[in-house]
Design an enzyme around this catalytic site. Structure first.
Site, short mmCIF file in Angstrom:
data_model
loop_
_atom_site.label_atom_id
_atom_site.label_comp_id
_atom_site.label_asym_id
_atom_site.label_seq_id
_atom_site.Cartn_x
_atom_site.Cartn_y
_atom_site.Cartn_z
NE ARG A 116 6.20 -1.14 -8.90
CZ ARG A 116 5.44 -2.23 -8.89
NH1 ARG A 116 5.68 -3.21 -9.75
NH2 ARG A 116 4.45 -2.35 -8.03
CG HIS A 155 2.28 -3.09 -11.05
ND1 HIS A 155 3.16 -2.30 -11.76
CD2 HIS A 155 1.63 -2.24 -10.22
CE1 HIS A 155 3.04 -1.04 -11.38
NE2 HIS A 155 2.12 -0.96 -10.44
CD GLU A 198 0.83 3.96 -10.14
OE1 GLU A 198 0.68 2.77 -9.77
OE2 GLU A 198 1.69 4.30 -10.97
CG HIS A 256 -0.07 0.62 -14.18
ND1 HIS A 256 -1.23 0.28 -13.52
CD2 HIS A 256 0.85 0.87 -13.21
CE1 HIS A 256 -1.03 0.33 -12.22
NE2 HIS A 256 0.23 0.68 -12.00
CD GLU A 282 5.27 0.35 -5.83
OE1 GLU A 282 4.12 0.75 -6.03
OE2 GLU A 282 5.98 -0.16 -6.72
CG HIS A 337 -4.67 24.05 5.81
ND1 HIS A 337 -5.95 23.56 5.73
CD2 HIS A 337 -4.18 23.99 4.54
CE1 HIS A 337 -6.22 23.23 4.48
NE2 HIS A 337 -5.16 23.49 3.72
MN MN Z 1 1.15 0.87 -10.03
MN MN Z 2 -5.05 23.43 1.53
#
Ligand code: MN
Ligand code: MN
Length: 341
Positions: free
Chosen positions: A48, A51, A57, A96, A119, A279
């Site tokens: 990758r 960039h 991230e 990175h 992305e 939840h």
């Molecule tokens: Mn990245």
């Molecule tokens: Mn939770």
């Protein structure tokens, strides 16, 4: 209620030599304001490209091993291999790269802390050089303009490279005479001792208190054994972005109104719960359920019903629920997180 289920499994997959990626952003999943998710695979040697971007991230490796490189804002480089169950965190703006390590590359999940980010819209090294006059490149790097004669004119994004050699050699080559970052940008989540362990499963939490560089993203990795349940709870400080790693689950989210909605989740699916909405998650399968709860916050926080109802005067709880105090006294204590205790 707004749809709180999405999946990488029905997202468009962008495939190139060296790997592929698919993403779920707010464009497809409106509720997901805090995070855009990416599922990426890099073959052995797949790169990758170098960039950076304006979001942080955060990543979880689901399979294989990924070699990461990063340079911090004081010019301190780190090169590291991150295996299955490992994390990395790259603060906004730090450049990175990622590469799949032999023999089988890596698959991982990325969470960018802005639901609208993509992305496919990052700041790419190849793009910048291709759109800078060669004379400027010559001045910037102190070499003849011809040095850049063969640079890619279209970006690479993901491309097939050579399988990287020993980690120590890459680390030494990148280090030069620079200092090392004082804290690591990678963390072994699966390798840490669980914060909670019950008959029903366990929970491992990585936030800025133990994964020090992860200053704005926190995660709880939850394992629920068959028949078990992630107890009724909510998070007072952040929305929850979920990724389902394995097994099968059923989640119900409780909202004002009252409103409630239930959905089933399988590996590759994503869930999203707005801050403070109640939840719970049941394991509906015959194998362990493993999922990630990811939050845009420095510190993991939760409130559970068992904790609340066992730390309120029993007379208050008994009158409200029209039940007897003995039953309330037998509720689980100590915030087990995964039931049964
Ligand atoms: Mn990245
Ligand atoms: Mn939770």
């Amino acid at each position: 209620m707004p749809l709180f289920w999405a999946s990488f499994n029905n997202a468009h997959t962008r495939i190139q030599s060296g790997g592929w990626a698919r993403q779920v952003t707010q464009a497809d999943f409106a509720i997901s304001t805090d995070f855009a998710g990416v599922n990426m695979r890099l073959d052995a040697g797949g790169i990758r490209e170098m960039h950076w971007h304006q979001q942080s991230e955060w990543a979880f490796v689901s399979n294989g091993t990924c070699r990461i490189t990063i340079l911090d804002q004081l010019g301190r480089p780190q090169v590291a291999d991150v295996g299955a169950g490992g994390l990395w965190f790259f603060p906004p703006g730090l450049p990175h790269s990622l590469q799949g390590v032999g023999p089988d590359g890596a698959e991982f999940i990325l969470a960018f802390d802005n639901g609208a980010s993509s992305e496919f819209n990052t700041l790419l090294l190849t793009n910048w050089l291709a759109h800078t006059p060669p004379e400027v490149l010559a001045k910037n790097f102190g070499v003849p303009a011809e040095t850049f004669r063969n640079i890619p004119l279209d970006n690479l994004w993901i491309f097939q490279g050579e399988v990287p050699g020993p980690l120590a050699a890459d680390q030494a080559a990148a280090q030069g005479n620079a200092a090392r970052p004082p804290q690591s940008f990678v963390f072994d989540l699966a390798g840490m001792t669980p914060n909670k362990q019950t008959k029903g499963g366990n929970v491992r939490i990585a936030d800025s208190t133990n994964f020090h560089t992860s200053t704005t993203t926190a995660v709880a990795m939850v394992t629920v054994h068959p028949g078990g349940m992630r107890e009724m709870h909510w998070h007072p400080n952040a929305d929850e972005w979920q990724y389902y790693v394995k097994g099968q689950a059923r989640m119900t989210v409780f909202n004002t109104g009252p409103q409630a909605m239930t959905a089933d989740f399988r590996p590759g699916d994503i869930g999203y719960i707005k801050k403070s909405l109640g939840h719970y998650i049941e394991n509906t399968g015959t194998d362990d359920l493993v999922f990630l709860e990811v939050f845009k916050t420095p510190h993991y926080e939760e409130v559970t019903l068992t904790d609340w109802l066992t730390h309120t005067p029993p007379a208050m709880v008994a009158q409200t629920l029209n039940t007897d105090q003995a039953a309330i006294r037998s509720f689980p204590r100590g915030i087990p997180d995964v039931l049964p205790v």
